[in-house]
Design a protein around this motif. Structure first.
Motif, PDB file in Angstrom:
ATOM      1  N   GLN A  20       0.823  -1.195   0.000  1.00  0.00           N
ATOM      2  CA  GLN A  20       0.000   0.000   0.000  1.00  0.00           C
ATOM      3  C   GLN A  20       0.865   1.256   0.000  1.00  0.00           C
TER       4      GLN A  20
ATOM      5  N   ASP B 286     -15.914  -2.732   3.834  1.00  0.00           N
ATOM      6  CA  ASP B 286     -15.210  -3.895   4.381  1.00  0.00           C
ATOM      7  C   ASP B 286     -14.033  -4.270   3.498  1.00  0.00           C
ATOM      8  N   GLU B 287     -12.967  -4.705   4.142  1.00  0.00           N
ATOM      9  CA  GLU B 287     -11.815  -5.218   3.410  1.00  0.00           C
ATOM     10  C   GLU B 287     -12.045  -6.708   3.190  1.00  0.00           C
TER      11      GLU B 287
ATOM     12  N   ARG C  22      -6.374  -8.581  -2.092  1.00  0.00           N
ATOM     13  CA  ARG C  22      -7.252  -7.848  -1.180  1.00  0.00           C
ATOM     14  C   ARG C  22      -7.961  -6.735  -1.938  1.00  0.00           C
TER      15      ARG C  22
ATOM     16  N   VAL D 134     -11.436  -3.546  -1.357  1.00  0.00           N
ATOM     17  CA  VAL D 134     -12.395  -2.875  -0.471  1.00  0.00           C
ATOM     18  C   VAL D 134     -13.733  -2.831  -1.178  1.00  0.00           C
TER      19      VAL D 134
ATOM     20  N   GLU E 219      -9.658  -7.572  10.693  1.00  0.00           N
ATOM     21  CA  GLU E 219      -8.386  -6.933  11.045  1.00  0.00           C
ATOM     22  C   GLU E 219      -8.034  -7.195  12.503  1.00  0.00           C
TER      23      GLU E 219
ATOM     24  N   ARG F 148      -3.165   1.284  10.923  1.00  0.00           N
ATOM     25  CA  ARG F 148      -3.867   1.963   9.844  1.00  0.00           C
ATOM     26  C   ARG F 148      -4.307   3.354  10.272  1.00  0.00           C
TER      27      ARG F 148
END
Length: 792
Positions: A590, A645-646, A655, A657, A688, A696
């Motif tokens: 990221q 939600d991830e 992954r 969102v 998470e 985060r």
């Protein structure tokens, strides 16, 4: 097969017991006449049917064949144009109802594809006649009464009868109330099918009408008053109409049945056959019987054979073997030792098997097929015919020898007895030689020691005896094949207290050869007992070895299970460690994306390279053996997805969102700069960890602070960028502009093909903080730029 054997071996008693299990009248009569069959295929088919019946009994408790009357006479009357009465029509209707019940009963077996030898073929012969069945059920009750629904006219007549009877009783009740003093009793009764009242003799003229009867004393007259005379006449007329209508209905039903006589005959025959199969299965279960195999070579091996007519609590089971290694079995031993019962057991079990019945014996027993079974058992001396015991035996044997062949079984009880022992023994040996020459099979009991030697020396013949317990001085009723019987008279006498000198003197009188024979037999019995003891010890050791082997197998299985459990546990721990590493890698990826947006538009870090990197992470994961169950599925269903939600995408291993739902089963998923529509079944929510959430949030705070202190232009130029890069740049720019509190911004996208321009408008349209947007004025670029106004 000769009829005398049925009585001699008491097979008729077996038939009587068997018939008690039948439900239909015809089934009972058929079973009472059951005969042994002599064709191999016929016997095999009858055994197949009984085996099918046992399976139905085991699975569904037996076939639903109720108690049915024999309707053959009724059908014969229909054939000649006769009419049936109500009870007879009801009996025919019961056959039709049972036919339907049996057909529906077997639907379950068809559905579950249960295998049968014969039953499906038999049941398929049944013919359902639904219209006829319903018509009879509507018209006739089970006890043969004609119902009101049989016809509208009958219902009307019976309604009128009921009303008229009510009117008569009402009128007579009024008379009884008003003139009770004139009556012997205050009641309404019936004489000659007419309603009357009991009137005292002296008041006979008080009511008028007709006198129908009087009491034994003459003091009471049963008078039909004039007031109800017409109503009684009407009732009599209605009763006649009722009887006429009932006769018409029965005639009509008989006429309707007449075209179906053949179907009714067939159904009756099939139901009888099913009832017989049912009865044989129930009888087999009651005596704990098993199905025998059938030897075409007549090799008989009946294991743990029990006589079916002896109390199961006291009967002694014996193995009966004849036919393969020897064709003649000579049984010797003392009286009351059970020799005769062994003969009868062999004979009756053979008859039962050939009649299609299962036999009271152990599994895997085997019978033969004999054309004739002859038995000379018991004392049949006759004073009327001036026959001695010996003569009666010889008469039987002579009749047997006229018909014996290689397919005959002969059973002799005390062969050659009833005459001089030396002559009797000689005759017995000659008879056995003759039968052996014919190839017949024979079991014989005897007391003659000469026959013990004969059985020992003659090929195809073997000795046997009934075991005797020398300690308790009682027989055990166990058959010992291969060992001749010996006399126990001296042992019993000595135990009972007879002086020793008497026994010693008696011993001296015995012929030396007989004495040697008894000593040989005693030695054989001693060796047999020793062999049995050794066999028991060997069996004990085998059982212990089997137990040890089972324990070793169990321990090995537990060890293997432990090993698998440890491997699974190691995989789980490795996957947990890998999952933690993957999460950290996600944060790194990221950050790389953000660096790509902020550092340079010409960065060499590509999205597909990031996806490839992610897949490499996934390939490190160890696949666990997960048992799917309802609990896990329900737990998964609890984790409902929502925007923001991830999630992990199964198809791409990346992954993303959740942006928004498309419908009940699809979501728009943001994966990096890409947005895709994916089915919900392809998505799994990522929970998470607390550490990840903290990191985060810290990163978001740092990012906000960084953005708020950096300079952001009021104009974004997207010209020259690829579509994906432009959309990612636009998302970042809008967030930065909002943090800078700009009222509006200008996005330059150029005219070109219009792809980026349309993408800009799509993003602005869905952005929650964009109030409005439109192309820039002509002086500021026209439709090559778009001005976006943010919400205040």
């Amino acid at each position: 097969m000769n009829s005398k054997i049925i009585t001699t071996l008491e097979f008729d008693k077996i038939r009587q017991q068997l018939a008690q299990h039948a439900a239909t009248e015809n089934g009972k009569q058929t079973l009472l006449k059951l005969e042994p069959l002599t064709d191999y295929q016929d016997v095999q088919e009858r055994q197949d049917e009984t085996d099918d019946g046992r399976k139905v009994k085991r699975l569904k408790g037996g076939m639903p064949v109720p108690r049915l009357k024999d309707i053959r006479m009724q059908l014969k009357r229909l054939e000649i144009g006769g009419s049936l009465n109500g009870k007879e029509v009801s009996q025919v209707g019961r056959v039709l109802t049972t036919t339907n019940e049996v057909l529906r009963f077997f639907e379950w077996f068809y559905e579950y594809e249960v295998d049968f030898y014969k039953l499906y073929t038999i049941v398929e012969e049944l013919i359902d006649l639904p219209d006829m069945r319903k018509r009879i059920a509507r018209s006739i009750s089970e006890d043969g009464e004609i119902l009101n629904d049989a016809s509208p006219e009958l219902a009307r007549i019976r309604q009128n009868i009921k009303a008229t009877e009510g009117a008569i009783r009402t009128k007579l009740d009024d008379i009884i109330r008003t003139k009770a003093n004139y009556l012997s009793d205050a009641l309404v009764t019936i004489r000659n099918d007419r309603f009357v009242i009991p009137v005292k003799q002296e008041y006979r003229n008080a009511f008028g009408g007709i006198v129908h009867d009087q009491s034994s004393t003459g003091q009471t007259l049963f008078i039909e008053p004039q007031a109800v005379l017409d109503m009684n006449n009407k009732l009599r007329t209605l009763s006649a109409d009722e009887k006429h209508e009932e006769e018409r209905i029965l005639y009509e039903l008989s006429a309707l049945l007449e075209p179906h006589i053949q179907e009714l005959k067939s159904n009756h025959s099939v139901l009888t056959r099913l009832d017989i199969i049912n009865a044989k299965a129930r009888y087999a279960e009651s005596i704990h019987a098993t199905r025998p195999t059938i030897s075409k070579e007549n090799h008989i091996a009946i294991w743990a054979a029990r006589h079916p007519l002896i109390d199961p609590e006291t009967v002694v089971a014996n193995d009966l073997l004849i036919g393969e290694e020897y064709q003649a079995l000579i049984i010797t031993g003392p009286n009351t030792g059970g020799k005769t019962i062994v003969l009868k057991t062999m004979g009756i079990i053979q008859l039962m098997g050939q009649a299609g019945l299962q036999i009271p014996a152990g599994e895997n027993s085997q019978i033969g097929i004999f054309n004739e079974i002859f038995a000379d058992i018991g004392d049949e001396q006759s004073i009327e015919q001036s026959l001695s015991t010996f003569s009666s035996h010889m008469t039987n044997i002579v009749s047997f020898l006229e018909h014996v062949d290689e397919n005959s079984l002969l059973l002799f009880d005390e062969l050659g007895s009833g005459t001089d022992p030396q002559e009797g023994a000689s005759l017995a040996i000659s008879i056995l030689d003759y039968i052996g020459g014919k190839g017949s099979y024979v079991m014989a009991t005897t007391h003659y020691p000469e026959l013990k030697v004969y059985a020992y020396n003659r090929p195809g013949t073997i000795n046997a005896s009934m075991e005797f317990n020398g300690e308790t001085l009682a027989p055990t009723y166990r058959l010992q094949i291969g060992i001749p019987g010996r006399s126990n008279a001296f042992d019993i006498s000595r135990r009972l207290g007879l002086p020793g000198e008497i026994i010693d003197q008696a011993t001296g009188f015995i012929h030396e050869e007989s004495q040697s024979l008894n000593e040989m037999i005693a030695d054989l019995e001693k060796k047999r007992r020793q062999t049995e003891l050794e066999s028991l010890q060997l069996n004990k050791q085998i059982n212990e070895s089997d137990q040890l082997l089972n324990e070793l197998k169990k321990a090995s299985h537990e060890l293997e299970s432990t090993k698998e459990s440890l491997v699974e546990k190691a995989k789980q721990e490795a996957n947990q460690l890998l999952q933690k590493t993957k999460e950290e890698a996600e944060f790194l990826m990221q950050e790389i994306r953000e660096m790509q947006m902020n550092v340079s538009k010409n960065s060499q870090v590509k999205e597909h390279e990031l996806i490839d990197l992610r897949r490499q992470f996934d390939q490190l994961e160890q696949k666990e053996t997960v048992v799917t169950n309802k609990v896990l599925r329900r737990e998964k269903e609890k984790k409902k997805l929502k925007a923001g939600d991830e999630v992990m995408t199964a198809s791409y291993g990346q992954r993303g969102v959740l942006v928004e739902p498309v419908d009940k089963n699809q979501w728009v998923v943001q994966m990096g700069i890409m947005k895709m529509k994916l089915p919900e079944s392809d998505l799994s929510k990522i929970e998470e960890s607390p550490e990840k959430i903290t990191r985060r949030k810290q990163k978001q705070i740092a990012s906000v602070r960084s953005e708020s202190t950096s300079h952001v232009s009021t104009q974004l130029d997207l010209r020259g960028l690829r579509y994906e890069e432009a959309m990612m740049e636009l998302d970042s720019y809008l967030d930065a502009a909002l943090l800078a509190n700009y009222a509006q911004v200008t996005i330059v996208h150029g005219k070109g093909t219009g792809v980026i321009r349309q993408g800009v408008r799509d993003v602005l349209k869905k952005h929650p903080q964009v109030k409005s947007f439109d192309y820039a004025p002509a002086s500021s670029g026209g439709n090559g730029a778009t001005i976006a106004v943010f919400k205040g």
